[in-house]
Design an enzyme around this catalytic site. Structure first.
Site, short mmCIF file in Angstrom:
data_model
loop_
_atom_site.label_atom_id
_atom_site.label_comp_id
_atom_site.label_asym_id
_atom_site.label_seq_id
_atom_site.Cartn_x
_atom_site.Cartn_y
_atom_site.Cartn_z
N GLY A 163 0.73 -1.25 0.00
CA GLY A 163 0.24 0.08 -0.19
C GLY A 163 0.52 1.34 -0.36
N TYR A 164 1.89 1.47 1.12
CA TYR A 164 2.25 2.52 0.76
C TYR A 164 3.64 1.95 -1.16
CZ TYR A 164 6.31 5.45 2.64
OH TYR A 164 6.71 7.13 3.46
N ASN A 165 4.31 1.35 -0.99
CA ASN A 165 4.14 1.50 -2.39
C ASN A 165 3.33 2.49 -3.65
OD1 ASN A 165 5.78 -1.69 -1.85
ND2 ASN A 165 7.27 0.06 -2.47
#
Length: 260
Positions: A163-165
């Site tokens: 998700g952060y990616n």
């Protein structure tokens, strides 16, 4: 005349380091932060006291404004404070973001996903929509600057942080599109992608991997150490200046060699 900037995510970490460096260099700054906890972020965020203490170091040139970057009206109000207090803005720095993860993508919760994208992507877009029209009001030749904090996660897949990616890839895409919209105006839009930097966010990331401290991350960087927020802020602040006019629509990798 001193240049004016607005910086989000300014209570601590890289955002606070940007405010400190700009103020030291003679800029006038509106420093903003949500100063509250967020669903989906599993670690304490910056506080009102931290934001106030930062501004109090430069009572004549820094104003602190509590603002949630997810709220378009709140961001526009912060820009209005810059206009009212300092006469306009010359640069906008989107540093507000959160970390959420620690599990594979298919186990990521809606709260985590929403926190990542609402703060880290929508927040950048909200700042651009509020600040860029003001930058365009500058007389020609313009020298307005928009700088967003991306991450080395925008360029490498990271375990249990899909998700952060995705959110940080979105920041880079947003900046490329914004810079293209700004072609020929004299206003630039650039992203800065830090590597592992000594912040509360990195401490939270270490906890996802059950690491005793953040130093384990240093082995992934050519400098073989954790970066300090001031090192990343140096790149951001240079991009805010008039001499960065050739840099737009791209990413500056202040990552200690992580993506080499």
């Amino acid at each position: 005349m001193s240049r004016v900037a607005i910086v989000t995510g300014a209570a601590r970490g890289i955002g606070a380091a940007v405010v400190r460096q700009l103020a030291t260099e003679g800029w006038r700054v509106v420093a903003t932060d949500i100063c509250a906890e967020l669903p989906g972020a599993s670690y304490p965020l910056g506080t009102r006291a931290q934001l106030r203490e930062l501004a109090e170091q430069w009572p004549d040139s820094v104003r602190d404004v509590v603002a949630d970057v997810r709220d378009d009206a709140a961001v526009r109000h912060a820009v209005e404070v810059a206009e009212a207090e300092f006469g306009g803005i010359d640069a906008a720095v989107a540093a507000a973001a959160v970390m959420a993860g620690g599990e594979p993508l298919w186990e990521t919760t809606d709260e985590q996903w929403n926190a990542l994208f609402d703060v880290g992507v929508r927040g950048v877009a909200n700042l651009a929509r509020a600040a860029v029209p003001k930058l365009l009001q500058q007389p020609e030749p313009r020298s307005g600057r928009f700088v967003a904090l991306a991450s080395s996660a925008a360029h490498r897949g990271l375990y249990h942080l899909a998700g952060y990616n995705a959110a940080k890839h979105a920041v880079v895409g947003l900046i490329r599109g914004l810079a293209t919209d700004l072609r020929g105006t004299g206003i630039t839009a650039t992203a800065v992608s830090p590597g592992s930097t000594r912040t509360d966010m990195l401490t939270a990331t270490a906890a996802y991997y059950d690491l005793p401290d953040v130093e384990e991350f240093s082995r992934h960087q050519l400098v073989e150490r954790i970066l300090e927020p001031e090192e990343v802020a140096a790149a951001v602040c240079w991009l805010c200046g008039e001499r960065s006019s050739a840099i737009t629509g791209t990413v500056v990798h202040a990552d200690g060699g992580f993506t080499a």
